[in-house]
Scaffold this motif. Structure first.
Motif, mmCIF file in Angstrom:
data_model
loop_
_atom_site.group_PDB
_atom_site.id
_atom_site.type_symbol
_atom_site.label_atom_id
_atom_site.label_comp_id
_atom_site.label_asym_id
_atom_site.label_seq_id
_atom_site.Cartn_x
_atom_site.Cartn_y
_atom_site.Cartn_z
ATOM 1 N N ASP A 125 -30.787 3.589 8.277
ATOM 2 C CA ASP A 125 -30.196 4.047 8.930
ATOM 3 C C ASP A 125 -29.443 5.466 9.565
ATOM 4 N N VAL A 126 -30.615 6.259 9.570
ATOM 5 C CA VAL A 126 -30.451 7.207 9.576
ATOM 6 C C VAL A 126 -31.261 7.490 11.026
ATOM 7 N N THR A 127 -31.002 8.439 11.661
ATOM 8 C CA THR A 127 -31.800 8.821 13.113
ATOM 9 C C THR A 127 -31.179 10.339 13.404
ATOM 10 N N THR A 128 -31.882 10.925 14.284
ATOM 11 C CA THR A 128 -32.023 11.967 14.777
ATOM 12 C C THR A 128 -30.270 12.358 15.318
ATOM 13 N N THR A 129 -30.090 13.035 15.271
ATOM 14 C CA THR A 129 -28.220 13.191 15.894
ATOM 15 C C THR A 129 -28.709 13.503 17.712
ATOM 16 N N ILE A 130 -27.395 13.544 18.889
ATOM 17 C CA ILE A 130 -28.327 13.082 19.787
ATOM 18 C C ILE A 130 -26.748 14.005 19.854
ATOM 19 N N ALA A 178 -28.325 23.030 0.145
ATOM 20 C CA ALA A 178 -29.996 23.343 -0.088
ATOM 21 C C ALA A 178 -30.733 21.470 -0.603
ATOM 22 N N ASP A 179 -30.621 20.856 0.569
ATOM 23 C CA ASP A 179 -30.402 19.423 0.394
ATOM 24 C C ASP A 179 -32.204 18.870 0.248
ATOM 25 N N LYS A 180 -31.666 18.177 -0.352
ATOM 26 C CA LYS A 180 -33.442 17.218 -1.205
ATOM 27 C C LYS A 180 -33.918 18.009 -2.048
ATOM 28 N N GLN A 181 -33.246 18.082 -3.096
ATOM 29 C CA GLN A 181 -33.685 18.771 -4.290
ATOM 30 C C GLN A 181 -34.226 17.720 -4.987
ATOM 31 N N ASP A 182 -33.762 16.571 -4.735
ATOM 32 C CA ASP A 182 -34.662 15.007 -5.621
ATOM 33 C C ASP A 182 -36.161 14.856 -5.558
ATOM 34 N N LYS A 183 -36.636 16.319 -3.719
ATOM 35 C CA LYS A 183 -37.879 16.331 -3.734
ATOM 36 C C LYS A 183 -38.712 16.895 -4.466
ATOM 37 N N GLU A 190 -33.392 20.248 12.961
ATOM 38 C CA GLU A 190 -33.240 18.950 12.633
ATOM 39 C C GLU A 190 -34.028 18.193 11.412
ATOM 40 N N ASN A 191 -33.693 17.238 10.831
ATOM 41 C CA ASN A 191 -34.227 16.186 9.042
ATOM 42 C C ASN A 191 -34.065 17.443 8.540
ATOM 43 N N ALA A 192 -33.029 18.153 8.397
ATOM 44 C CA ALA A 192 -32.613 18.767 6.621
ATOM 45 C C ALA A 192 -31.965 18.389 6.409
ATOM 46 N N GLY A 193 -30.787 16.974 7.150
ATOM 47 C CA GLY A 193 -30.393 16.026 6.367
ATOM 48 C C GLY A 193 -28.853 16.328 6.223
ATOM 49 N N LYS A 194 -28.143 16.157 7.239
ATOM 50 C CA LYS A 194 -26.552 17.041 8.070
ATOM 51 C C LYS A 194 -25.576 15.449 8.010
ATOM 52 N N THR A 195 -26.686 14.767 8.779
ATOM 53 C CA THR A 195 -25.515 13.046 8.956
ATOM 54 C C THR A 195 -25.618 12.540 7.128
ATOM 55 N N ASP A 196 -26.862 12.944 7.167
ATOM 56 C CA ASP A 196 -26.922 12.330 5.770
ATOM 57 C C ASP A 196 -25.290 12.368 4.586
ATOM 58 N N THR A 197 -25.548 14.285 4.682
ATOM 59 C CA THR A 197 -24.832 14.482 4.011
ATOM 60 C C THR A 197 -22.923 13.888 4.401
ATOM 61 N N GLY A 232 -26.366 17.826 15.934
ATOM 62 C CA GLY A 232 -28.720 17.424 15.662
ATOM 63 C C GLY A 232 -28.857 18.458 16.359
ATOM 64 N N GLY A 233 -29.771 19.649 15.286
ATOM 65 C CA GLY A 233 -31.031 20.547 15.491
ATOM 66 C C GLY A 233 -32.259 20.547 15.745
ATOM 67 N N GLY A 234 -32.595 19.528 16.375
ATOM 68 C CA GLY A 234 -33.181 19.061 17.067
ATOM 69 C C GLY A 234 -33.787 19.570 18.325
ATOM 70 N N SER A 269 -28.666 16.873 -3.540
ATOM 71 C CA SER A 269 -28.928 15.709 -3.073
ATOM 72 C C SER A 269 -28.968 14.861 -2.542
ATOM 73 N N THR A 270 -28.484 14.075 -1.228
ATOM 74 C CA THR A 270 -27.495 12.795 -0.869
ATOM 75 C C THR A 270 -28.321 11.801 -1.782
ATOM 76 N N LEU A 271 -29.685 11.296 -2.594
ATOM 77 C CA LEU A 271 -29.825 10.633 -3.243
ATOM 78 C C LEU A 271 -29.397 10.509 -4.361
ATOM 79 N N GLU A 304 -39.885 9.578 2.278
ATOM 80 C CA GLU A 304 -38.203 9.298 2.814
ATOM 81 C C GLU A 304 -37.555 8.954 3.061
ATOM 82 N N SER A 305 -36.475 8.853 2.703
ATOM 83 C CA SER A 305 -35.148 7.489 2.825
ATOM 84 C C SER A 305 -35.026 7.429 4.471
ATOM 85 N N SER A 306 -35.417 6.175 5.278
ATOM 86 C CA SER A 306 -35.082 6.163 6.698
ATOM 87 C C SER A 306 -34.159 5.377 7.106
HETATM 88 N N1 LIG Z 1 -34.702 12.398 0.050
HETATM 89 C C1 LIG Z 1 -34.268 12.857 0.650
HETATM 90 N N2 LIG Z 1 -34.071 12.551 1.797
HETATM 91 C C2 LIG Z 1 -33.094 12.956 3.116
HETATM 92 C C3 LIG Z 1 -32.237 13.787 1.681
HETATM 93 N N3 LIG Z 1 -31.272 13.756 3.072
HETATM 94 C C4 LIG Z 1 -30.969 13.234 3.957
HETATM 95 N N4 LIG Z 1 -32.861 12.545 3.556
HETATM 96 C C5 LIG Z 1 -33.615 12.403 4.864
HETATM 97 O O1 LIG Z 1 -33.362 12.914 5.683
HETATM 98 C C6 LIG Z 1 -34.041 12.175 7.002
HETATM 99 C C7 LIG Z 1 -32.535 13.478 7.804
HETATM 100 O O2 LIG Z 1 -31.180 13.076 7.210
HETATM 101 P P1 LIG Z 1 -30.479 13.571 8.785
HETATM 102 O O3 LIG Z 1 -29.674 13.288 8.140
HETATM 103 O O4 LIG Z 1 -30.662 12.953 9.623
HETATM 104 O O5 LIG Z 1 -30.873 14.946 9.279
HETATM 105 P P2 LIG Z 1 -30.118 15.646 10.629
HETATM 106 O O6 LIG Z 1 -29.953 17.033 9.379
HETATM 107 O O7 LIG Z 1 -29.313 15.004 10.590
HETATM 108 O O8 LIG Z 1 -30.978 15.762 11.242
HETATM 109 P P3 LIG Z 1 -31.389 16.099 12.873
HETATM 110 O O9 LIG Z 1 -29.511 14.730 13.423
HETATM 111 O O10 LIG Z 1 -32.060 14.990 13.500
HETATM 112 O O11 LIG Z 1 -30.230 17.028 13.008
HETATM 113 C C8 LIG Z 1 -33.217 11.171 7.158
HETATM 114 O O12 LIG Z 1 -34.479 9.562 6.094
HETATM 115 C C9 LIG Z 1 -32.571 10.999 4.830
HETATM 116 O O13 LIG Z 1 -32.789 9.454 4.895
HETATM 117 C C10 LIG Z 1 -32.376 13.468 0.064
HETATM 118 O O14 LIG Z 1 -30.781 14.650 -0.067
HETATM 119 N N5 LIG Z 1 -33.495 13.110 0.065
#
Ligand SMILES: Nc1nc2c(ncn2[C@@H]2O[C@H](COP(=O)(O)OP(=O)(O)OP(=O)(O)O)[C@@H](O)[C@H]2O)c(=O)[nH]1
Ligand SMILES: [Mg+2]
Length: 408
Positions: free
Chosen positions: A70-75, A152-157, A38-45, A95-97, A189-191, A66-68
Motif C-alpha cells: 500500500d505504499v507508492t511513490t508520492t506524485i 533517519a528512517d529504516k533503522q530496522d534494515k 524519493e523512497n526515504a520513507g516520508k509517506t510511511d512516516t 514527493g522527492g522523486g 523505523s516505521t516497521l 522492502e515492505s511494499s
Molecule cells: N524496512 C523498512 N522499510 C520502510 C521503512 N519506512 C518506509 N519503508 C519502505 O520504503 C519504501 C518507500 O517508502 P515511502 O514512504 O513511499 O517513501 P517516500 O519517501 O514517501 O518516497 P516518495 O513518495 O517517492 O518521495 C516503501 O516500500 C516503504 O514500505 C522502514 O522504516 N523500514
C-alpha cells in the motif's frame, strides 16, 4: 439567609473556577514540511504519525528487503492532519522523486513552521545527495532558522547507519551553525511498532519539534504570515503577467484571423457550413472531401507561387514566344509555400490554359527553351542541351523535390 449566602458563594466559586473547557488554550495551527529523497520513507512516516498504521501486516513485512504494501511513490504532495497537545498539525508530505520535482519544494517553504527531513539510513550511496538536498533547503531565505527534525528512517534494515555516523556524514553541525537553526536527528523505523503505538523516536522527535515551535510560536507565526503574503503577491503578479501575455497573443491571433477573413471570405463559409448534429460517417466523408479540395488548392498554390516567382505573367509569356524561357534551376531549386492562399480565378484559368497548351502545343513548343508545368511537376527543356532533348518526360506521378506542404 443561609440560602442566599450559599448561592452567593456558588456564583463566587464558579467565577473563580470556570469550567475546564474555558481554560483550554486555543489550538495553535502549524504547518510542517516533510521532505527527503524519493523512497526515504516520508509517506510511511506520515501515516504512522496520523495513526494510519499498517497494523499486524507490518509484522509480517519486518525482515523483508522492502515492505511494499500500500505504499507508492508520492506524485505531487499528500497532506495529513492530526492534533498533538495544543497543536493542530498539518504535514505536507511532498514527493522527492527526481531533481525536477524537488524544484517545487520551495513553493511550500514560506508557510511552514518547521521541517521534517527523512533519510533512508540504510542507503549509504545516497547520503551525499541527501546532504545536498538538506543544505539547499536550509539555505533558502524562507527556511533558514526554522527548526529541523531529521528522521533517519529504516533503522530496522541491515547496514543502517547510526545517528552519530549520520550527523557526521551529513555535516549537520556545520550546517546548523551556519543557518542558526535548531536541529535534532532521530533514528527510527516505521516497521517496528504495531497497532496504535508508534516508534518512540518518531514520537519524541515530533514532540521536540513542536516544543521548539511552541517556544518561538509568535515570531514564527508572524514570519510565516509575512512570507506567505509576499509569496501570494509574487504569484499573483506572475499569474497576471501570464494572463496578459495570453490575452495579447489571443488579440494578435484574432486580428490576423480578421484580416485573413476579409481577404478570403470563402473560408468563413466553410465553418458556418458545419452542422454539429450530422452523423459521424457523413462528417468524416465531408472532411475527406474538404481535405481533397484543400490538397488540390495547395497544388495550385504551388503552381501559382512558382509562376509568381519565375514567370510573373504566364499569359504574356505565351503571347510573346521569344521571351519564353525557364531557368534550368527551376527543377532543382527548393522553394516553399509559406501560407495557404487559395488561387484566384484568373490563376486557375492560366494554369488550365497552360495545361491545355501542354497537351496541344507540346510537340511544337518542344524546340523552345521553356519548361512545361503540369500538376505537381515541372519539367524543364533546354534546347542548348541536346541530351535533354532526347530524354523521356518523367511520368505525371513523379514528385517535385523541395516542395513543403503547409497544412492548415
Ligand atoms: N524496512 C523498512 N522499510 C520502510 C521503512 N519506512 C518506509 N519503508 C519502505 O520504503 C519504501 C518507500 O517508502 P515511502 O514512504 O513511499 O517513501 P517516500 O519517501 O514517501 O518516497 P516518495 O513518495 O517517492 O518521495 C516503501 O516500500 C516503504 O514500505 C522502514 O522504516 N523500514
Ligand atoms: Mg511518498
Amino acid at each position: 439567609m443561609a440560602g442566599i449566602s450559599r448561592c452567593k458563594l456558588f456564583s463566587f466559586l464558579t467565577a473563580c473556577f470556570p469550567c475546564k473547557k474555558n481554560y483550554q488554550v486555543p489550538l495553535r495551527k502549524v504547518t510542517l514540511l516533510m521532505l527527503g529523497l524519493e523512497n526515504a520513507g516520508k509517506t510511511d512516516t506520515a501515516r504512522v504519525l496520523k495513526g494510519e498504521h499498517k497494523g499486524h501486516a507490518v509484522q509480517e513485512e519486518v525482515g523483508r528487503e522492502e515492505s511494499s504494501i500500500d505504499v507508492t511513490t508520492t506524485i505531487g504532495f499528500s497532506r495529513i492532519n492530526f492534533i498533538r497537545g495544543n497543536f493542530d498539525v498539518t504535514i505536507f508530505d511532498i514527493g522527492g522523486g527526481g531533481k525536477g520535482i524537488r524544484t517545487l519544494w520551495k513553493y511550500y517553504y514560506a508557510e511552514s513552521y518547521g521541517l521534517i527531513f527523512v533519510i533512508d539510513s540504510s542507503d549509504v550511496n545516497r547520503l551525499e545527495e541527501s546532504k545536498e538536498a538538506i543544505n539547499e533547503i536550509l539555505k533558502h531565505p524562507t527556511m533558514s532558522g526554522k527548526p529541523v527534525l531529521v528522521l533517519a528512517d529504516k533503522q530496522d534494515k541491515e547496514g543502517a547507519l547510526s545517528e552519530t555516523c549520520l550527523v557526521k556524514c551529513l555535516s549537520l553541525d556545520t550546517l546548523i551553525n551556519e543557518q542558526k537553526c535548531l536541529c535534532q536527528l532521530k533514528g527510527c523505523s516505521t516497521l517496528l511498532f504495531t497497532g496504535k503505538k508508534i516508534d518512540k523516536s518518531i514520537k519524541r522527535g515530533i514532540f521536540w519539534l513542536l516544543s521548539c515551535i511552541g517556544n518561538d510560536f509568535y515570531t514564527l507565526k508572524s514570519r510565516v504570515e509575512r512570507d506567505t503574503k509576499a509569496q501570494q503577491i509574487f504569484e499573483e503578479m506572475k499569474k497576471r503577467e501570464r494572463a496578459e501575455r495570453v490575452r495579447q497573443l489571443r488579440r494578435e491571433r484574432e486580428e490576423r484571423e480578421k484580416e485573413y477573413a476579409t481577404e478570403h471570405p470563402e473560408f468563413l463559409r466553410c465553418d458556418s457550413d458545419i452542422d454539429l448534429f450530422k452523423p459521424t460517417d457523413i462528417v468524416l466523408r465531408e472532411n475527406e472531401r474538404r481535405k481533397q479540395r484543400m490538397d488540390k488548392d495547395i497544388d495550385r498554390i504551388f503552381l501559382r507561387t512558382h509562376i509568381e516567382q519565375k514567370k510573373p505573367d504566364i499569359q504574356n509569356q505565351f503571347s510573346n514566344a521569344s521571351e519564353r524561357k525557364f531557368d534550368d534551376s527551376i527543377c532543382t531549386e527548393p522553394y516553399s509555400v509559406l501560407s495557404y492562399i487559395p488561387p484566384t480565378e484568373k490563376e486557375i484559368d492560366s494554369v488550365q490554359q497552360l495545361s491545355d497548351c501542354e497537351d496541344s502545343d507540346f510537340n511544337e513548343k518542344k524546340n523552345d527553351t521553356f519548361g512545361v508545368i503540369a500538376c505537381n511537376q515541372i519539367v524543364p527543356h533546354n534546347i542548348s542541351n541536346p541530351d535533354l532533348e532526347t530524354q523521356e518526360m518523367p511520368g505525371p506521378s513523379h514528385p517535385i523535390h523541395g516542395f513543403h506542404r503547409i497544412q492548415k
